[in-house]
Design an enzyme around this catalytic site. Structure first.
Site, PDB file in Angstrom:
ATOM      1  N   ASP A   1      96.382 -52.732  22.456  1.00  0.00           N
ATOM      2  CA  ASP A   1      95.102 -52.709  21.682  1.00  0.00           C
ATOM      3  C   ASP A   1      95.596 -53.363  20.241  1.00  0.00           C
ATOM      4  OD1 ASP A   1      96.448 -50.233  21.323  1.00  0.00           O
ATOM      5  OD2 ASP A   1      94.779 -49.384  20.649  1.00  0.00           O
ATOM      6  N   ASP A   2      94.485 -53.664  19.689  1.00  0.00           N
ATOM      7  CA  ASP A   2      94.650 -54.003  18.098  1.00  0.00           C
ATOM      8  C   ASP A   2      96.024 -54.769  17.685  1.00  0.00           C
ATOM      9  OD1 ASP A   2      92.547 -52.441  18.273  1.00  0.00           O
ATOM     10  OD2 ASP A   2      92.998 -51.117  16.767  1.00  0.00           O
TER      11      ASP A   2
ATOM     12  N   TYR B   1      89.484 -54.232  25.072  1.00  0.00           N
ATOM     13  CA  TYR B   1      89.559 -53.043  25.852  1.00  0.00           C
ATOM     14  C   TYR B   1      88.099 -52.512  25.694  1.00  0.00           C
ATOM     15  CZ  TYR B   1      90.261 -51.826  20.933  1.00  0.00           C
ATOM     16  OH  TYR B   1      90.216 -51.735  19.500  1.00  0.00           O
TER      17      TYR B   1
END
Ligand code: GDL
Length: 500
Positions: free
Chosen positions: A123-124, A171
């Protein structure tokens, strides 16, 4: 409604926020709560543990490893599953054997400390790969599947039968819609990621007000498995002015049957998480029906003894008004909402628009200002309106004072970490309530309706000042999500008034 099978269903807490990770003593307290409340899983993923993300290739030092080993043992003693997460996505080379070897070394160290469950989080991260990776894997999703599957197999070969989690680059629903991570990312994950691996999902949004069964069932088709909910409902790392102590809400009980588990990533300040975690635990084992407000009220009652002060005790009623002021990202609790509506009707509507209670209230535009007239009831005079306004102003001032007094009481908390976690937010809340009280008091005076108001305690520069506040004033966020340039006069609030 039956609660989920407690061995396979992952229910618990993710330490997965940005900012300072929790202290070991806080984690110990957390594990005690979790065991007592029936939660079973703790996912270690603090974004700012350097070795979790920024320098993920580096092994923990001896002392760091010892500390982590103690956390793992503590989880074991409480019969909790400890999952260790790595986030290599910032700079990993997906085709590099050396980087894969780094991952093995990192997992090896954790295996030696007794960890059996792992997660690989993407993520990110920048959703681009170097040319070599692009050529070899064709897509970001395939590269992720390759690394994750290969690490999963390696972990199995090294004796662990634990759970293995994966967080995709898109996500949540919004990211998937925007093709974050590349077109068809999630479909590739569904096809290529080994079925034993759990996929994390935050719902339709990063911070999802609601997560419906229909939303998850749709996702299951793509992922070809039940997703594991990474719930950011109570996360506050994205907003330094708020925290959330409202209940676990906006998810139906039926959701539990559609997901591999419910893990929450809550407030950065550990001490503020009592109600969020307590209500999640209740939700997980609830046999139905689920009443989020009731769960909140009973968790608040349990939390209340922690608000013991060195002076006058605080009442549960006041604690609830305070808790309602820091409830959930998309809603205030009912008591705080009432306070807001009262303030808004007084301030935006003003005395001229105010109607006596019971006629058409309240008085703010958009909140029912138009008094079409009630047959047989005389139209309110200016005087009636002013006196109605004064009455409502006095109700507001009583409530605001109550809340301010509560904030003052907080400075006397015996539990200092609780006060320190609250103090900056409390300061701001007091400041705003104080200003509104002054305004309302001023406007309550006869003949003050058109007189401009100033406060000696709220001055340009020190009050709502600074670059961030000024930048915030440039674009106004509408309730439908539109961002529009603010009216000109709001733009240079910080500039001294010049006559030239
Ligand atoms: C995120 C981050 C999480 C952060 C949260 C709230 C996931 C999977 N990742 O997007 O680390 O705490 O938002 O800001 O949720």
């Amino acid at each position: 409604m039956a609660a989920p099978d407690s061995t396979q269903f992952l229910a618990g807490v993710i330490e997965g926020f940005y900012g300072q990770p929790w202290w070991d003593a806080e984690r110990c307290e957390l594990f005690g709560w979790m065991a007592a409340w029936g939660l079973n899983t703790y996912l270690y993923a603090p974004k700012d543990d350097l070795k979790h993300r920024a320098i993920w290739r580096e092994l923990y030092s001896l002392s760091e490893a010892e500390a982590l080993g103690a956390i793992i043992r503590n989880c074991e003693q409480h019969h909790l599953r400890f999952i260790y997460a790595l986030s290599p996505g910032l700079d990993i080379r997906y085709s590099s054997e050396t980087d894969l070897a780094h991952l093995h070394k990192r997992i090896e160290q954790m295996l030696a400390l007794g960890c059996q469950d792992f997660a690989l989080l993407f993520d990110d991260i920048p959703d681009r790969m170097v040319t070599e990776d692009q050529k070899r894997w064709g897509s970001f999703a395939s590269a992720h599947c390759h690394v994750t599957n290969s690490l999963f197999r390696w972990v199995r070969e090294h004796g662990s039968q634990g759970r293995f989690l994966f967080c995709p680059t898109p996500y949540c629903g919004r990211m998937a819609e925007r093709n974050y991570g590349g077109e068809g990312y999630l479909a590739t994950i569904g096809r290529e990621l080994l079925p034993e691996i759990d996929v994390c999902w935050t719902g339709p949004e990063i911070i999802s007000r609601e997560i419906t069964v229909a939303h998850i069932q749709e996702l299951q088709k793509t992922l070809r498995r039940k997703p594991l909910i990474w719930d950011n409902l109570h996360a506050n790392d994205y907003d330094g002015r708020r925290f959330y102590c409202g209940p676990y809400k906006g998810r139906p009980l039926e959701l539990r049957a559609e997901v591999a588990g419910l893990l929450t990533n809550p407030n950065c300040e550990f001490v503020l998480n009592y109600v969020p975690l307590r209500t999640l635990a209740e939700f997980v084992k609830c046999e139905g029906p689920w009443d989020a407000r009731q769960a909140y009220l009973s968790a608040m009652r349990e939390w209340w003894p922690r608000f013991a002060t060195i002076g006058q005790p605080v009442t549960l009623e006041d604690l609830i008004l305070f808790g309602d002021s820091y409830y959930l990202p998309h809603e205030e609790g009912p008591e705080a909402e009432k306070l807001y509506r009262l303030a808004s009707s007084l301030i935006i509507g003003g005395p001229a628009n105010c109607l006596p209670v019971g006629r058409v209230t309240p008085c703010a535009p958009g909140l029912g200002t138009t008094d079409a007239g009630t047959p047989g009831v005389p139209h309110p005079t200016a005087e009636t309106r002013t006196s109605a306004w004064s009455e409502q102003a006095s109700v507001f001032r009583q409530k605001a004072t109550r809340l301010c007094q509560f904030c003052v009481r907080m400075t006397e908390l015996k539990h200092r970490p609780l006060f320190y976690a609250l103090s900056r937010r409390i300061w701001e809340l007091r400041e705003e309530l104080d200003l509104l009280e002054r305004y309302v008091e001023f406007k309550s005076k006869p003949g003050s309706a058109d007189v401009p108001f100033t406060s000696d305690f709220h001055l340009p520069g020190t009050y709502r000042g600074g670059l961030v506040a000024r930048l915030q004033r440039l674009l106004t966020l509408q309730s439908d999500g539109l961002l529009t340039p603010a009216p000109e006069q709001a733009q240079d609030y910080n500039q001294p008034v010049s006559n030239s």
